[in-house]
Design a protein around this motif. Structure first.
Motif, mmCIF file in Angstrom:
data_model
loop_
_atom_site.group_PDB
_atom_site.id
_atom_site.type_symbol
_atom_site.label_atom_id
_atom_site.label_comp_id
_atom_site.label_asym_id
_atom_site.label_seq_id
_atom_site.Cartn_x
_atom_site.Cartn_y
_atom_site.Cartn_z
ATOM 1 N N TYR A 630 0.804 -1.217 0.000
ATOM 2 C CA TYR A 630 0.000 0.000 0.000
ATOM 3 C C TYR A 630 0.840 1.272 0.000
ATOM 4 O O TYR A 630 0.441 2.281 -0.585
ATOM 5 N N HIS A 631 2.010 1.229 0.654
ATOM 6 C CA HIS A 631 2.755 2.468 0.889
ATOM 7 C C HIS A 631 4.175 2.478 0.311
ATOM 8 O O HIS A 631 4.831 3.518 0.351
ATOM 9 N N LYS A 637 3.936 -2.408 -6.047
ATOM 10 C CA LYS A 637 2.561 -2.286 -6.536
ATOM 11 C C LYS A 637 2.421 -2.903 -7.927
ATOM 12 O O LYS A 637 1.480 -3.652 -8.213
ATOM 13 N N LYS A 638 3.367 -2.591 -8.816
ATOM 14 C CA LYS A 638 3.289 -3.086 -10.195
ATOM 15 C C LYS A 638 3.339 -4.607 -10.260
ATOM 16 O O LYS A 638 2.493 -5.254 -10.883
ATOM 17 N N GLN A 639 4.326 -5.201 -9.614
ATOM 18 C CA GLN A 639 4.519 -6.639 -9.749
ATOM 19 C C GLN A 639 3.505 -7.444 -8.925
ATOM 20 O O GLN A 639 3.077 -8.514 -9.349
ATOM 21 N N TYR A 640 3.103 -6.930 -7.771
ATOM 22 C CA TYR A 640 2.147 -7.669 -6.957
ATOM 23 C C TYR A 640 0.763 -7.682 -7.618
ATOM 24 O O TYR A 640 0.044 -8.683 -7.563
ATOM 25 N N ILE A 641 0.393 -6.579 -8.249
ATOM 26 C CA ILE A 641 -0.895 -6.542 -8.941
ATOM 27 C C ILE A 641 -0.872 -7.483 -10.144
ATOM 28 O O ILE A 641 -1.877 -8.146 -10.452
ATOM 29 N N LYS A 642 0.265 -7.588 -10.835
ATOM 30 C CA LYS A 642 0.367 -8.573 -11.912
ATOM 31 C C LYS A 642 0.206 -9.984 -11.368
ATOM 32 O O LYS A 642 -0.437 -10.836 -11.977
ATOM 33 N N LEU A 643 0.794 -10.209 -10.203
ATOM 34 C CA LEU A 643 0.671 -11.517 -9.551
ATOM 35 C C LEU A 643 -0.789 -11.827 -9.239
ATOM 36 O O LEU A 643 -1.290 -12.933 -9.498
ATOM 37 N N LEU A 644 -1.500 -10.832 -8.712
ATOM 38 C CA LEU A 644 -2.918 -11.002 -8.397
ATOM 39 C C LEU A 644 -3.745 -11.196 -9.670
ATOM 40 O O LEU A 644 -4.696 -11.986 -9.693
ATOM 41 N N GLN A 645 -3.379 -10.476 -10.716
ATOM 42 C CA GLN A 645 -4.088 -10.586 -11.992
ATOM 43 C C GLN A 645 -3.976 -12.005 -12.562
ATOM 44 O O GLN A 645 -4.967 -12.597 -12.996
ATOM 45 N N ILE A 646 -2.769 -12.557 -12.542
ATOM 46 C CA ILE A 646 -2.529 -13.898 -13.082
ATOM 47 C C ILE A 646 -3.252 -14.958 -12.257
ATOM 48 O O ILE A 646 -3.835 -15.901 -12.797
ATOM 49 N N SER A 647 -3.231 -14.783 -10.955
ATOM 50 C CA SER A 647 -3.806 -15.798 -10.069
ATOM 51 C C SER A 647 -5.320 -15.692 -9.943
ATOM 52 O O SER A 647 -5.953 -16.533 -9.306
ATOM 53 N N GLY A 648 -5.916 -14.643 -10.533
ATOM 54 C CA GLY A 648 -7.362 -14.467 -10.451
ATOM 55 C C GLY A 648 -7.835 -13.865 -9.145
ATOM 56 O O GLY A 648 -9.021 -13.968 -8.806
ATOM 57 N N LEU A 649 -6.943 -13.241 -8.400
ATOM 58 C CA LEU A 649 -7.291 -12.703 -7.078
ATOM 59 C C LEU A 649 -7.402 -11.179 -7.062
ATOM 60 O O LEU A 649 -7.488 -10.574 -6.003
ATOM 61 N N LEU A 650 -7.395 -10.562 -8.257
ATOM 62 C CA LEU A 650 -7.371 -9.112 -8.327
ATOM 63 C C LEU A 650 -8.651 -8.499 -7.752
ATOM 64 O O LEU A 650 -8.599 -7.526 -6.986
ATOM 65 N N PHE A 651 -9.809 -9.060 -8.104
ATOM 66 C CA PHE A 651 -11.074 -8.522 -7.585
ATOM 67 C C PHE A 651 -11.192 -8.749 -6.074
ATOM 68 O O PHE A 651 -11.758 -7.927 -5.363
ATOM 69 N N TYR A 652 -10.624 -9.862 -5.616
ATOM 70 C CA TYR A 652 -10.622 -10.129 -4.171
ATOM 71 C C TYR A 652 -9.831 -9.052 -3.435
ATOM 72 O O TYR A 652 -10.275 -8.531 -2.393
ATOM 73 N N GLU A 653 -8.670 -8.691 -3.959
ATOM 74 C CA GLU A 653 -7.844 -7.655 -3.332
ATOM 75 C C GLU A 653 -8.539 -6.307 -3.395
ATOM 76 O O GLU A 653 -8.474 -5.513 -2.439
ATOM 77 N N ASN A 667 -7.285 7.629 3.857
ATOM 78 C CA ASN A 667 -5.959 7.025 3.700
ATOM 79 C C ASN A 667 -5.550 7.105 2.237
ATOM 80 O O ASN A 667 -6.034 6.348 1.389
ATOM 81 N N THR A 668 -4.655 8.024 1.941
ATOM 82 C CA THR A 668 -4.294 8.275 0.533
ATOM 83 C C THR A 668 -3.572 7.102 -0.109
ATOM 84 O O THR A 668 -3.716 6.872 -1.320
ATOM 85 N N ASN A 669 -2.802 6.357 0.675
ATOM 86 C CA ASN A 669 -2.094 5.213 0.103
ATOM 87 C C ASN A 669 -3.066 4.097 -0.291
ATOM 88 O O ASN A 669 -2.905 3.456 -1.335
ATOM 89 N N LEU A 670 -4.087 3.890 0.545
ATOM 90 C CA LEU A 670 -5.110 2.900 0.205
ATOM 91 C C LEU A 670 -5.902 3.357 -1.028
ATOM 92 O O LEU A 670 -6.215 2.555 -1.918
ATOM 93 N N LEU A 671 -6.222 4.658 -1.063
ATOM 94 C CA LEU A 671 -6.969 5.190 -2.199
ATOM 95 C C LEU A 671 -6.187 5.044 -3.512
ATOM 96 O O LEU A 671 -6.748 4.643 -4.538
ATOM 97 N N SER A 672 -4.907 5.370 -3.459
ATOM 98 C CA SER A 672 -4.104 5.276 -4.683
ATOM 99 C C SER A 672 -3.929 3.825 -5.121
ATOM 100 O O SER A 672 -3.917 3.525 -6.327
ATOM 101 N N THR A 673 -3.835 2.905 -4.152
ATOM 102 C CA THR A 673 -3.723 1.479 -4.497
ATOM 103 C C THR A 673 -5.010 0.983 -5.143
ATOM 104 O O THR A 673 -4.980 0.243 -6.143
ATOM 105 N N LEU A 674 -6.156 1.405 -4.592
ATOM 106 C CA LEU A 674 -7.442 1.009 -5.158
ATOM 107 C C LEU A 674 -7.600 1.558 -6.580
ATOM 108 O O LEU A 674 -8.025 0.831 -7.493
#
Length: 779
Positions: A630-631, A637-653, A667-674
């Motif tokens: 998040y921070h 952020k870039k690589q973990y979101i790709k990991l979530l995308q591949i594993s099908g967990l992106l919507f869960y996150e 929380n600006t860091n949470l907002l920017s991550t979302l």
């Protein structure tokens, strides 16, 4: 229609221009009335014959006449004259139906008509002459229309084809060409009239060798592509294969069946399809072949401006932005409206970032083979520099973070004389503690403030530069790494990172590399190979030097381990790479980037489903530091979101962050991550709204946030907002190539060609490939 080869149709069998027709007067001249015979002026003396000779000659003549009369009577009785000529006339009509006449047919018809005339059946002969006269007039109008069509005089061509249609000869073919001319002139009413007319008279061509071709053409222009293609795949004749292949290629291209279209067009030889093939290979992203065919098309073109614009588009797709700007500028100066008339582009988000298979491939390779991601990995594991490691560690309340510290107090003698060393070290330690606890933006702000207060301190500039690099602002990272190195020429890591940052921004100065290499060579405390020279070798891709560094015994610092893992991967030393990444995880068990590197080292599965299962299996029970996601640094952020995308967990996150925001809505860091996740879930409008809130309400206006806001705006089809945001990024990250490429595409889209050219020139010819931005052709 600028990019369409016009198909000039000819009647069946007519592959050459009609020969000049022989006039009927000339052919019947031998039968002129006697009154028209020329007068003989020279006097001819009659020969004198004896009376006996005259009697003999007269007797022979009478005998011959009697013999001829008898023969004629016998012949007349056996085959009546009327039946002979009538049958011949019918035979001629059957053999030469009006619809299939061409110049060579007419010559034969005239010969047959003359035969009838000379044999005395003038009535039947005159009927054939009438047909010839009518057909001769029709051919004249038709071929005049073809000539006018070739010259681009479509209005005149339509009139000529209308005359041919009026004479009821070649009706369907003439109507097709008239429809094509109407299409070129964008006259929909005329087009519909003539294409319907061609269709209604098509039955008259049922026996023609090109019947299937005419049927296909009519359906092609009516938009019935499947019917047209069916006719072309079942030709009415084995002749004219090139015509069938050419039109089939066009239809297949329209249906998006690119490979089949290319095969048909490359098989035919009659039509010049080089330009079309260039476009089709460009669609396949086979730009080498596209260029080859475009060069061939340029040798025989009547539209050099279209060739230049096509070359410009190919250059934009292949990173030759400066060359593209040159072609684009030529056309724009000629006529400001031409660029968009030829190719109206639309800036879009790179479709590759949403493709799971490509996401998997990039995830596995980017951190090792993508230049920027590779550099970001090194920046992530690079150490922060301190004056006094012991004092700093007392202030950092996080175990294990000493591996990210580099005590340089002995290398900075000038600080010992400073009365402020204690207070500087205290503030420095606090800023480093924030950086290591994933409060990276806060740390960046603290370092920026310290640099303003102590502008001559090399360590402060180095640490500020490192936070910029980890946040993805390589322009400012390059600036402060360079300042750090100039303030302290023994700070070789700052020098190497300056070179790497300028390599990212395409502003690398070879003289700087040469100067730093010379300083390293002359430094007695630096042995070879060493980390600093090897980082320079990474820029130049000197594999042999990198291998020597990999084999050299060295301290197992985070930077060395990560660098070794990168080198091992690039030379396919998979086992060694696994050892290096395993060591990273051993030291930093909850670090996301270290675990991602180790996962890649252990998994080499091509099947995306199996790879997704491997991701879930590896990360299921691992306790990773979510705060870093998040921070922390942008690479997490870039690589973990790709990991979530591949594993099908992106919507869960995404849903998990939404739930967290209920308890911490500011929380600006949470907002920017979302907002970043929503780009990958195609929720562009929601993402754009969050970024707007971050910028306007919370004043988060760093270059990275502004750029990602432009990405969301582009996805939401808000090009003007995207342009405004990208223009703001230039204030704090002026050398960012990705930003300039995006601006170029967006200005190009709204037809601000001068502004687009400016951006393309600034980018130059580069191997850099935009991660987020691409463009498509709308017309």
């Amino acid at each position: 229609m600028a990019n369409e080869e016009v198909v000039i149709l000819k009647p069946p069998g007519e592959e050459k221009p009609p020969e000049e027709l022989v006039s009927l007067d000339e052919l019947s001249g031998a039968n002129d009335d006697e009154g028209q015979k020329p007068e003989i002026k020279d006097e001819i003396k009659e020969p004198k014959f004896s009376k006996k000779k005259l009697i003999i000659i007269a007797g022979v003549a009478i005998f011959v006449i009697i013999l001829i009369v008898i023969l004629l009577l016998l012949l007349t009785k056996k085959e009546p004259k009327h039946a002979d000529t009538a049958d011949l006339a019918q035979q001629i009509k059957r053999s030469y139906p009006t619809k299939n006449f061409n110049a060579s047919n007419i010559d034969e018809m005239i010969s047959k008509a003359n035969e009838l005339y000379e044999r005395g059946d003038k009535f039947e002969a005159l009927k054939i002459y009438e047909n010839i006269a009518t057909q001769s007039q029709s051919l004249s109008s038709y071929n005049l229309g073809v000539s006018q069509m070739k010259q681009g005089r479509c209005d005149e061509a339509i009139n000529s084809f209308a005359k041919a249609i009026h004479n009821k000869e070649n009706t369907s073919v003439s109507a097709i060409n008239a429809a094509v001319c109407s299409l070129i002139l964008k006259n929909d009413k005329n087009f519909n009239y003539y294409i319907d007319l061609a269709n209604s008279f098509l039955q008259n061509e049922a026996d023609a060798p090109l019947y299937s071709y005419y049927f296909a053409l009519i359906n092609y222009y009516k938009g019935n592509y499947i019917e047209a293609l069916h006719a072309l795949n079942h030709p009415s004749s084995e002749y004219y294969r090139d015509k069938y292949d050419y039109l089939a290629g066009k239809i297949l291209a329209s249906l998006g069946r690119i490979d089949e279209a290319i095969a048909r067009l490359e098989r035919q030889r009659e039509f010049d399809a080089n330009f079309t093939l260039s476009q089709l290979y460009a669609i396949k992203a086979d730009y080498a072949k596209s260029r080859d065919y475009l060069q061939k098309a340029a040798k025989n073109t009547t539209n050099p401006d279209l060739i230049k614009m096509t070359a410009s588009i190919i250059d934009l797709k292949t990173g030759y932005f400066s060359d593209a700007a040159g072609f684009l500028g030529e056309i724009f100066r000629l006529d400001a409206s031409l660029p968009s008339k030829f190719y109206k582009i639309k800036a879009v988000l790179n479709p590759e970032i949403f493709d799971l298979n490509l996401a998997q491939m990039h995830f596995s390779n980017d951190m090792f083979f993508n230049k920027i991601r590779r550099y970001e990995t090194l920046f992530y594991f690079a150490p922060y520099k301190v004056f006094n490691a012991k004092q700093t560690m007392e202030q950092i309340r996080k175990g294990g973070m000493s591996v990210f510290l580099d005590d340089t107090s002995t290398a900075n003698e000038y600080l010992k004389n400073s009365q402020n060393i204690s207070s500087v070290n205290y503030e420095l330690s606090n800023a480093i503690a924030k950086a290591l606890n994933y409060r990276l933006k806060e740390a960046n702000a603290d370092f920026a403030r310290l640099v303003k207060s102590y502008p001559e301190h090399s360590i402060l500039h180095y640490n500020l530069a490192l936070t910029y690099a980890q946040l993805g602002n390589f322009s400012l990272a390059a600036k402060h790494f360079g300042t750090s190195y100039h303030l302290d020429p023994t700070n070789y890591l700052a020098g190497a990172f300056h070179a790497i940052s300028t390599d990212i921004t395409n502003t690398l100065n070879p003289k700087f590399i040469a100067q730093m290499s010379e300083n390293l060579e002359n430094d007695p405390n630096i042995k070879t190979p060493n980390l600093y020279n090897s980082l320079l070798d990474l820029i130049s891709e000197n594999s042999s030097s990198l291998v020597r560094f990999l084999e050299e015994p060295k301290e197992q610092s985070m930077l060395n381990l990560a660098f070794d893992a990168i080198i091992a991967k690039t030379i396919s030393q998979d086992e060694l790479m696994q050892k290096k990444t395993a060591k990273l995880v051993e030291i930093l068990p909850d670090d996301i980037v270290a675990n991602i590197l180790n996962f890649i080292a252990l998994n080499d599965e091509n099947n995306v489903k199996k790879y997704a299962l491997a991701v879930q299996k590896y990360f299921k029970n691992r306790k990773l530091n979510e705060e870093s996601f998040y921070h922390g640094a942008s690479i997490i952020k870039k690589q973990y979101i790709k990991l979530l995308q591949i594993s099908g967990l992106l919507f869960y996150e995404r849903d998990k962050i939404i739930a967290k925001l209920k308890n911490a809505p500011a929380n600006t860091n949470l907002l920017s991550t979302l907002a970043y996740i929503q780009i990958f879930t195609n929720e562009f409008r929601q993402s754009f709204e969050i970024y707007n809130r971050l910028i306007d309400e919370f004043k988060v206006d760093d270059a990275g946030t502004l750029f990602l806001a432009s990405v969301a705006a582009t996805g939401a089809n808000e090009p003007n907002n995207a342009i405004a945001l990208l223009e703001l990024t230039r204030l704090s990250d002026p050398s960012a190539i990705e930003n300039r490429i995006a601006l170029g595409f967006l200005y190009h889209q709204i037809n601000n060609i001068n502004a687009a050219i400016t951006q393309y020139v600034q980018v130059g010819n580069t191997s850099y490939k935009s991660e987020f931005y691409d463009f498509m052709i709308e017309n």
